[in-house]
Scaffold this active site. Structure first.
Site, PDB file in Angstrom:
ATOM      1  N   PRO A  94       0.815  -1.212   0.000  1.00 57.25           N
ATOM      2  CA  PRO A  94       0.000   0.000   0.000  1.00 57.25           C
ATOM      3  C   PRO A  94       0.851   1.266   0.000  1.00 57.25           C
ATOM      4  CG  PRO A  94      -0.117  -1.091   2.143  1.00 57.25           C
ATOM      5  CD  PRO A  94       0.640  -2.012   1.227  1.00 57.25           C
ATOM      6  N   GLY A  96       1.944   5.140   0.901  1.00 53.41           N
ATOM      7  CA  GLY A  96       1.830   6.117   1.994  1.00 53.41           C
ATOM      8  C   GLY A  96       1.427   5.504   3.321  1.00 53.41           C
ATOM      9  N   SER A 101       6.697   1.485   0.282  1.00 56.66           N
ATOM     10  CA  SER A 101       6.281   1.370  -1.121  1.00 56.66           C
ATOM     11  C   SER A 101       7.163   2.202  -2.052  1.00 56.66           C
ATOM     12  CB  SER A 101       4.804   1.772  -1.219  1.00 56.66           C
ATOM     13  OG  SER A 101       4.531   2.378  -2.431  1.00 56.66           O
ATOM     14  N   SER A 102       7.412   3.474  -1.692  1.00 57.97           N
ATOM     15  CA  SER A 102       8.112   4.324  -2.658  1.00 57.97           C
ATOM     16  C   SER A 102       9.579   3.905  -2.814  1.00 57.97           C
ATOM     17  CB  SER A 102       7.914   5.811  -2.319  1.00 57.97           C
ATOM     18  OG  SER A 102       8.983   6.352  -1.656  1.00 57.97           O
ATOM     19  N   ALA A 104      10.663   0.812  -2.476  1.00 59.94           N
ATOM     20  CA  ALA A 104      10.664  -0.455  -3.220  1.00 59.94           C
ATOM     21  C   ALA A 104      10.428  -0.209  -4.709  1.00 59.94           C
ATOM     22  CB  ALA A 104       9.600  -1.396  -2.653  1.00 59.94           C
ATOM     23  N   ASP A 146      15.243   3.292   4.231  1.00 66.62           N
ATOM     24  CA  ASP A 146      14.267   2.620   3.357  1.00 66.62           C
ATOM     25  C   ASP A 146      14.938   2.033   2.113  1.00 66.62           C
ATOM     26  OD1 ASP A 146      12.343   3.443   5.118  1.00 66.62           O
ATOM     27  OD2 ASP A 146      11.074   4.443   3.639  1.00 66.62           O
TER      28      ASP A 146
HETATM   29  O1  PMV Z   1       8.494   6.500   4.408  1.00 65.22           O
HETATM   30  P1  PMV Z   1       8.321   5.855   5.760  1.00 65.22           P
HETATM   31  O2  PMV Z   1       7.018   6.084   6.378  1.00 65.22           O
HETATM   32  O3  PMV Z   1       8.747   4.432   5.738  1.00 65.22           O
HETATM   33  O4  PMV Z   1       9.353   6.609   6.767  1.00 65.22           O
HETATM   34  C1  PMV Z   1      10.729   6.620   6.560  1.00 65.22           C
HETATM   35  C2  PMV Z   1      11.456   6.580   7.875  1.00 65.22           C
HETATM   36  C3  PMV Z   1      11.771   7.923   8.513  1.00 65.22           C
HETATM   37  O5  PMV Z   1      12.683   7.611   9.561  1.00 65.22           O
HETATM   38  C4  PMV Z   1      10.542   8.577   9.115  1.00 65.22           C
HETATM   39  C5  PMV Z   1      12.421   8.897   7.552  1.00 65.22           C
HETATM   40  C6  PMV Z   1      13.810   8.471   7.094  1.00 65.22           C
HETATM   41  O6  PMV Z   1      14.259   9.025   6.077  1.00 65.22           O
HETATM   42  O7  PMV Z   1      14.450   7.654   7.740  1.00 65.22           O
END
Ligand code: PMV
Length: 307
Positions: A94, A96, A101-102, A104, A146
């Site tokens: 899903p 956001g 997701s973004s 990946a 991420d």
């Molecule tokens: O995009 P998300 O919701 O998986 O958040 C990324 C993790 C944060 O620690 C909030 C931001 C980051 O760049 O590490």
């Protein structure tokens, strides 16, 4: 035509604090994004997302803040390619919701496009570096956690500039979605605006300390001990101001239904919570009975790969 895939992720510890150089732990899950790349006549990038029905079309050198365009352009730069390219995205993750997701999408797309034009698959570290560069164009001060986890897979202990794999069996976590879509950059910016407050700085430090404690739990192979650490993590994220009524309600429901630990994954403000439970199916039932969308995921899954 080249097809690649990359996993979604959970951030088990270190959400937000990793942006400020504290450590975190992230793990790859068994939900993936698939990206198929093919060469096109002309000098256009055409990206079709089968899940959202969205199509993006632009020139190969156009400046864009779109994360998928940035990913394609990084891969073309790497491959010294000036050809047109078509990309089709199919995702099980899903958007956001804090499940990566973004990252990946960017990682799978870099792998498919770079392999197509380079003739051979780049290394996972090369893919992670390209994905991080693309992420920096699209997001507010990303830590890189991420793009690192979706490239490398497994379960990582992450500190900016330093990543190591943790030895872990696949664990089951229950994911419950608050149904509120949020933007990572907005949440990172919200925290950045309060970082001069000493209490916020202290929370960051404490979130980092939890990640170190959790690393010891992984080393001792006692995953149930992660539960109380997750609860402490959630309380610190609440102090940072990234929780919400919808998230707190889900966390309470999880705890009342016997979860060992429960917390936000990712930027918060909406998105998903993750819970550890002795009886994941029972917990999913409790969420569903209360109208929440929930399912289980397995951790420690493979990173980016050519299919
Ligand atoms: O995009 P998300 O919701 O998986 O958040 C990324 C993790 C944060 O620690 C909030 C931001 C980051 O760049 O590490």
């Amino acid at each position: 035509m080249i097809r690649a895939s990359a996993p979604g992720k959970l951030i088990l510890f270190g959400d937000h604090a990793v942006v400020y150089g504290e450590p975190g732990i992230a793990t790859a899950i068994n939900k993936r994004v698939y990206s198929t790349a093919c060469e096109l006549e002309g000098r256009k990038i055409i990206i079709e997302s089968k899940d959202t029905g969205e199509t993006i079309e632009c020139g190969i050198r156009d400046k864009s803040k779109n994360p998928i365009v940035a990913a394609v352009q990084e891969a073309q730069k790497f491959s010294k390619s000036r050809s047109g390219v078509g990309v089709e995205i199919n995702s099980q993750i899903p958007i956001g919701a804090g499940l990566g997701s973004s990252a990946a999408v960017a990682t799978a797309t870099i792998a498919s496009v770079a392999t197509l034009f380079n003739g051979k698959e780049p290394s996972t570290m090369e893919i992670a570096e390209m994905a991080y560069k693309a992420d920096k164009l699209a997001h507010e001060s990303p830590s890189g956690i991420d793009t690192a986890i979706t490239s490398l897979g497994g379960t990582i202990f992450f500190k900016k500039g330093n990543i190591s794999q943790l030895d872990s069996d696949p664990l089951t976590f229950v994911v419950a979605n608050s149904g509120v879509r949020r933007n990572t950059s907005d949440m990172v910016l919200r925290v950045k605006n309060s970082i001069m407050d000493p209490r916020v700085a202290l929370s960051m430090f404490s979130i980092g300390s939890l990640a170190k404690e959790a690393r010891t739990v992984f080393m001792n192979k006692r995953p149930v001990d992660l539960g109380p650490l997750m609860d402490r993590g959630q309380s610190l994220l609440k102090d940072l101001g990234v929780s919400s009524t919808a998230i707190e309600d889900l966390v309470k429901l999880a705890k009342d239904s016997g979860a060992i630990g429960s917390k936000i994954t990712g930027a918060g403000g909406g998105g998903c919570i993750i819970s550890l439970s002795d009886d994941p199916e029972d917990l999913i039932k409790a969420f569903k009975e209360n109208g929440a969308f929930a399912y289980s995921v397995r951790t420690n899954q493979p990173g980016v790969r050519i299919e």
